[in-house]
Design a protein around this motif. Structure first.
Motif, PDB file in Angstrom:
ATOM      1  N   PRO A  88       0.819  -1.223   0.000  1.00 23.49           N
ATOM      2  CA  PRO A  88       0.000   0.000   0.000  1.00 23.49           C
ATOM      3  C   PRO A  88       0.852   1.272   0.000  1.00 23.49           C
ATOM      4  O   PRO A  88       0.540   2.244  -0.698  1.00 23.49           O
ATOM      5  N   GLU A  89       1.952   1.264   0.761  1.00 23.87           N
ATOM      6  CA  GLU A  89       2.811   2.446   0.871  1.00 23.87           C
ATOM      7  C   GLU A  89       3.367   2.868  -0.487  1.00 23.87           C
ATOM      8  O   GLU A  89       3.696   4.034  -0.694  1.00 23.87           O
ATOM      9  N   LYS A  90       3.495   1.897  -1.398  1.00 25.77           N
ATOM     10  CA  LYS A  90       4.032   2.222  -2.729  1.00 25.77           C
ATOM     11  C   LYS A  90       3.147   3.234  -3.444  1.00 25.77           C
ATOM     12  O   LYS A  90       3.616   4.050  -4.231  1.00 25.77           O
ATOM     13  N   GLY A  91       1.836   3.159  -3.192  1.00 26.32           N
ATOM     14  CA  GLY A  91       0.914   4.107  -3.821  1.00 26.32           C
ATOM     15  C   GLY A  91       1.251   5.535  -3.427  1.00 26.32           C
ATOM     16  O   GLY A  91       1.299   6.446  -4.268  1.00 26.32           O
ATOM     17  N   LEU A  92       1.537   5.705  -2.152  1.00 26.04           N
ATOM     18  CA  LEU A  92       1.904   7.027  -1.643  1.00 26.04           C
ATOM     19  C   LEU A  92       3.250   7.474  -2.209  1.00 26.04           C
ATOM     20  O   LEU A  92       3.403   8.606  -2.687  1.00 26.04           O
ATOM     21  N   LEU A  93       4.208   6.550  -2.196  1.00 25.55           N
ATOM     22  CA  LEU A  93       5.554   6.896  -2.682  1.00 25.55           C
ATOM     23  C   LEU A  93       5.521   7.221  -4.173  1.00 25.55           C
ATOM     24  O   LEU A  93       6.206   8.136  -4.637  1.00 25.55           O
ATOM     25  N   GLN A  94       4.680   6.491  -4.911  1.00 30.52           N
ATOM     26  CA  GLN A  94       4.557   6.739  -6.352  1.00 30.52           C
ATOM     27  C   GLN A  94       3.956   8.121  -6.624  1.00 30.52           C
ATOM     28  O   GLN A  94       4.404   8.830  -7.522  1.00 30.52           O
ATOM     29  N   LEU A  95       2.943   8.479  -5.853  1.00 28.04           N
ATOM     30  CA  LEU A  95       2.340   9.811  -6.017  1.00 28.04           C
ATOM     31  C   LEU A  95       3.370  10.898  -5.747  1.00 28.04           C
ATOM     32  O   LEU A  95       3.496  11.867  -6.501  1.00 28.04           O
ATOM     33  N   ARG A  96       4.133  10.739  -4.674  1.00 22.66           N
ATOM     34  CA  ARG A  96       5.160  11.734  -4.345  1.00 22.66           C
ATOM     35  C   ARG A  96       6.142  11.862  -5.493  1.00 22.66           C
ATOM     36  O   ARG A  96       6.507  12.966  -5.899  1.00 22.66           O
ATOM     37  N   SER A  97       6.561  10.709  -6.006  1.00 20.39           N
ATOM     38  CA  SER A  97       7.594  10.693  -7.028  1.00 20.39           C
ATOM     39  C   SER A  97       7.055  11.176  -8.386  1.00 20.39           C
ATOM     40  O   SER A  97       7.655  12.031  -9.037  1.00 20.39           O
ATOM     41  N   LEU A 105       6.667  19.665   4.061  1.00 21.29           N
ATOM     42  CA  LEU A 105       6.669  20.577   5.202  1.00 21.29           C
ATOM     43  C   LEU A 105       5.897  19.929   6.342  1.00 21.29           C
ATOM     44  O   LEU A 105       4.710  19.633   6.190  1.00 21.29           O
ATOM     45  N   ARG A 106       6.584  19.715   7.443  1.00 21.86           N
ATOM     46  CA  ARG A 106       5.932  19.076   8.588  1.00 21.86           C
ATOM     47  C   ARG A 106       6.053  19.957   9.821  1.00 21.86           C
ATOM     48  O   ARG A 106       7.034  19.896  10.555  1.00 21.86           O
ATOM     49  N   PRO A 107       5.047  20.768  10.058  1.00 21.58           N
ATOM     50  CA  PRO A 107       5.099  21.622  11.246  1.00 21.58           C
ATOM     51  C   PRO A 107       4.836  20.785  12.501  1.00 21.58           C
ATOM     52  O   PRO A 107       4.000  19.881  12.470  1.00 21.58           O
ATOM     53  N   VAL A 133      11.516  20.477   7.327  1.00 21.27           N
ATOM     54  CA  VAL A 133      11.461  20.450   5.868  1.00 21.27           C
ATOM     55  C   VAL A 133      12.194  19.180   5.438  1.00 21.27           C
ATOM     56  O   VAL A 133      13.410  19.076   5.568  1.00 21.27           O
ATOM     57  N   ARG A 134      11.422  18.229   4.954  1.00 23.33           N
ATOM     58  CA  ARG A 134      11.971  16.906   4.615  1.00 23.33           C
ATOM     59  C   ARG A 134      12.009  16.737   3.099  1.00 23.33           C
ATOM     60  O   ARG A 134      10.996  16.943   2.430  1.00 23.33           O
ATOM     61  N   GLU A 135      13.159  16.348   2.582  1.00 24.69           N
ATOM     62  CA  GLU A 135      13.253  16.026   1.151  1.00 24.69           C
ATOM     63  C   GLU A 135      12.446  14.746   0.934  1.00 24.69           C
ATOM     64  O   GLU A 135      12.563  13.802   1.701  1.00 24.69           O
ATOM     65  N   ILE A 140      17.560   7.555   0.170  1.00 21.98           N
ATOM     66  CA  ILE A 140      17.566   6.085   0.206  1.00 21.98           C
ATOM     67  C   ILE A 140      16.187   5.506  -0.123  1.00 21.98           C
ATOM     68  O   ILE A 140      16.081   4.341  -0.517  1.00 21.98           O
ATOM     69  N   TYR A 141      15.132   6.300  -0.016  1.00 19.13           N
ATOM     70  CA  TYR A 141      13.800   5.803  -0.353  1.00 19.13           C
ATOM     71  C   TYR A 141      13.691   5.435  -1.830  1.00 19.13           C
ATOM     72  O   TYR A 141      12.892   4.581  -2.207  1.00 19.13           O
ATOM     73  N   PHE A 142      14.406   6.156  -2.667  1.00 18.88           N
ATOM     74  CA  PHE A 142      14.247   5.960  -4.107  1.00 18.88           C
ATOM     75  C   PHE A 142      15.526   5.514  -4.814  1.00 18.88           C
ATOM     76  O   PHE A 142      15.515   5.245  -6.005  1.00 18.88           O
ATOM     77  N   GLY A 247      14.308  12.642   7.831  1.00 13.47           N
ATOM     78  CA  GLY A 247      13.113  13.467   8.017  1.00 13.47           C
ATOM     79  C   GLY A 247      11.913  12.640   8.449  1.00 13.47           C
ATOM     80  O   GLY A 247      11.079  13.087   9.236  1.00 13.47           O
ATOM     81  N   ASP A 248      11.827  11.431   7.925  1.00 12.29           N
ATOM     82  CA  ASP A 248      10.750  10.523   8.319  1.00 12.29           C
ATOM     83  C   ASP A 248      10.818  10.273   9.820  1.00 12.29           C
ATOM     84  O   ASP A 248       9.828  10.385  10.540  1.00 12.29           O
ATOM     85  N   ILE A 249      12.017   9.972  10.289  1.00 10.39           N
ATOM     86  CA  ILE A 249      12.195   9.595  11.693  1.00 10.39           C
ATOM     87  C   ILE A 249      12.051  10.815  12.612  1.00 10.39           C
ATOM     88  O   ILE A 249      11.304  10.788  13.594  1.00 10.39           O
ATOM     89  N   TYR A 277      -1.617  16.781   0.625  1.00 11.62           N
ATOM     90  CA  TYR A 277      -1.702  17.137   2.038  1.00 11.62           C
ATOM     91  C   TYR A 277      -2.162  15.935   2.825  1.00 11.62           C
ATOM     92  O   TYR A 277      -3.165  15.313   2.468  1.00 11.62           O
ATOM     93  N   GLU A 278      -1.443  15.615   3.877  1.00 11.22           N
ATOM     94  CA  GLU A 278      -1.785  14.402   4.622  1.00 11.22           C
ATOM     95  C   GLU A 278      -1.408  14.547   6.082  1.00 11.22           C
ATOM     96  O   GLU A 278      -0.481  15.273   6.427  1.00 11.22           O
ATOM     97  N   PRO A 279      -2.119  13.830   6.941  1.00  8.11           N
ATOM     98  CA  PRO A 279      -1.711  13.803   8.344  1.00  8.11           C
ATOM     99  C   PRO A 279      -0.353  13.117   8.461  1.00  8.11           C
ATOM    100  O   PRO A 279      -0.031  12.248   7.637  1.00  8.11           O
TER     101      PRO A 279
HETATM  102  C1  IPM Z   1       5.421   9.161   6.336  1.00 12.93           C
HETATM  103  C2  IPM Z   1       5.206   7.676   6.305  1.00 12.93           C
HETATM  104  C3  IPM Z   1       5.628   7.159   4.931  1.00 12.93           C
HETATM  105  C4  IPM Z   1       7.102   7.440   4.753  1.00 12.93           C
HETATM  106  C5  IPM Z   1       5.288   5.686   4.676  1.00 12.93           C
HETATM  107  C6  IPM Z   1       3.835   5.377   4.912  1.00 12.93           C
HETATM  108  C7  IPM Z   1       5.695   5.265   3.292  1.00 12.93           C
HETATM  109  O1  IPM Z   1       5.900   7.078   7.337  1.00 12.93           O
HETATM  110  O2  IPM Z   1       4.832   9.863   5.496  1.00 12.93           O
HETATM  111  O3  IPM Z   1       6.158   9.630   7.196  1.00 12.93           O
HETATM  112  O4  IPM Z   1       7.938   6.648   5.192  1.00 12.93           O
HETATM  113  O5  IPM Z   1       7.416   8.467   4.170  1.00 12.93           O
END
Ligand code: IPM
Ligand code: MG
Length: 360
Positions: A88-97, A105-107, A133-135, A140-142, A247-249, A277-279
């Motif tokens: 499922p996460e690939k859908g999100l990553l594909q949209l971003r890419s 931007l993560r306040p 501000v996360r790239e 390494i994600y891509f 930035g994720d972490i 835009y996402e939580p």
């Molecule tokens: C986030 C999430 C995503 C990410 C996952 C769901 C792919 O953890 O938006 O922070 O790792 O970027």
């Protein structure tokens, strides 16, 4: 011409919190006469169930066409057996890419009403207001090559590639410098340049970019120290800029300082200010369908969408004010509950925001 918004609720609590955000959007349309056309699509596990893939071509085309996308959350145990390339996460990553949404931007802002909900002492977090501000489309994600291979001795080896081009670092650095300029003028770049060449280059390019921003005070921090400082003395930070994985972490860590990851919205933008835009939180499958999830991060994501991609600042301000209003009234979902509060479910929280928005 009406503006186009694509709504992708996804999985888990996604559909529930999205329903509340759409209620709030309807109320905002009413109050501000907004001309926004909403379309809907499936993404993540929901799309796997329906089409076999986490993002199909039609939905991707809708996304390209939209001025902005409101995204819920994806993933859940039901799809844990999917191969990596079809999770499922690939859908999100594909949209971003595919949409080149490189600037995330993560306040992490503390609502004063929730100071007690933080895991840190109230005095350490009072007034906290950090922007990470996360790239989002590199690192390494891509990076290629990636995969799992079998060595000559039969042992398997997993590998990923951590790679950044100068141009990728430069464009995210600029977004961060611009943001810092509009805020307190302080920017901290986070890397691991004592070990990783790629982040040595990151630091070099950020320093080179700083020449154009004499009004911004630039500092650097290794990521391990940054994680420690975030939980030790978070108010030292204003804007932080870093690569995709760090930035994720760090953004989860910063989010928790505010009391609940259920409160934090995010924006992912490309060069054209088209945005998704996402939580910051995930799909929380453990509480999905129970009317327990906190819809406020989704609602605040809608506010960000209106401000950044649809240029409807007044409506965005009003929604944020309404969220603060419901907190003032003592309404809390379980994740931010405290003694003496008015415990409510997902739908009642959404209704309370609508009420505040229409009767302010
Ligand atoms: C986030 C999430 C995503 C990410 C996952 C769901 C792919 O953890 O938006 O922070 O790792 O970027
Ligand atoms: Mg994350």
């Amino acid at each position: 011409m009406s503006k186009q918004m694509l709504c992708l609720p996804g999985d888990g609590i996604g559909p529930e919190i999205m329903a509340e955000a759409l209620k709030v959007l309807d109320a905002a349309k009413l109050r501000f006469g907004l001309d926004i056309e909403v379309s809907h699509g499936l993404v993540g596990g929901a799309a796997i169930d329906q089409y076999g893939v986490p993002l199909n071509d039609e939905t991707l085309a809708l996304a390209r066409h939209a001025d902005a996308i409101l995204f819920g959350a994806v993933g859940g145990p039901k799809w844990d057996d999917q191969p990596m390339a079809n999770r499922p996460e690939k859908g999100l990553l594909q949209l971003r890419s595919e949409l080149d949404l490189f600037a995330n931007l993560r306040p992490a802002m503390l609502f004063p009403q929730l100071a007690e909900a933080s895991s840190l002492k109230p005095e350490l977090v009072a007034g906290l207001d950090i922007l990470i501000v996360r790239e989002l489309t590199g690192g390494i994600y891509f990076g290629e090559p990636r995969g799992v291979r079998t060595l000559e001795n039969g042992e398997r080896e997993g590998y990923n590639t951590y790679v950044y081009r100068e141009s990728e670092i430069r464009r995210i650095a600029r977004v961060a410098f611009e943001a810092a300029r509009k805020r307190s003028g302080r920017l901290c770049s986070v890397d691991k340049s004592n070990v990783l060449e790629v982040t040595g280059l990151w630091r070099e390019v950020v320093i080179a970019e700083s020449a154009g921003y004499n009004d911004v005070e630039l500092s650097h921090m290794y990521v391990d120290n940054a994680a420690m400082q975030l939980v030790r003395a978070p108010k030292q930070f204003d804007v932080m800029v870093t690569g995709n994985m760090f930035g994720d972490i760090l953004s989860d860590c910063a989010a928790m300082l505010t009391g609940s990851i259920g409160m934090l919205p995010s924006a992912s933008l490309n060069e054209k200010n088209q945005g998704m835009y996402e939580p910051v939180h995930g799909s929380a499958p453990d509480i999905a369908g129970e009317n327990k999830a906190n819809p406020l991060a989704q609602i605040l994501s809608l506010a960000m969408l209106l401000r950044y991609s649809l240029a409807e600042a007044a409506a965005a301000d009003a929604i944020e004010k309404a969220v603060s209003g419901v907190l003032d009234k003592g309404y809390r979902t379980g994740d931010i509950a405290s003694e003496g509060c008015q415990l409510v479910g997902t739908a009642a929280m959404g209704d309370a925001v609508v009420d505040c928005l229409l009767n302010a």
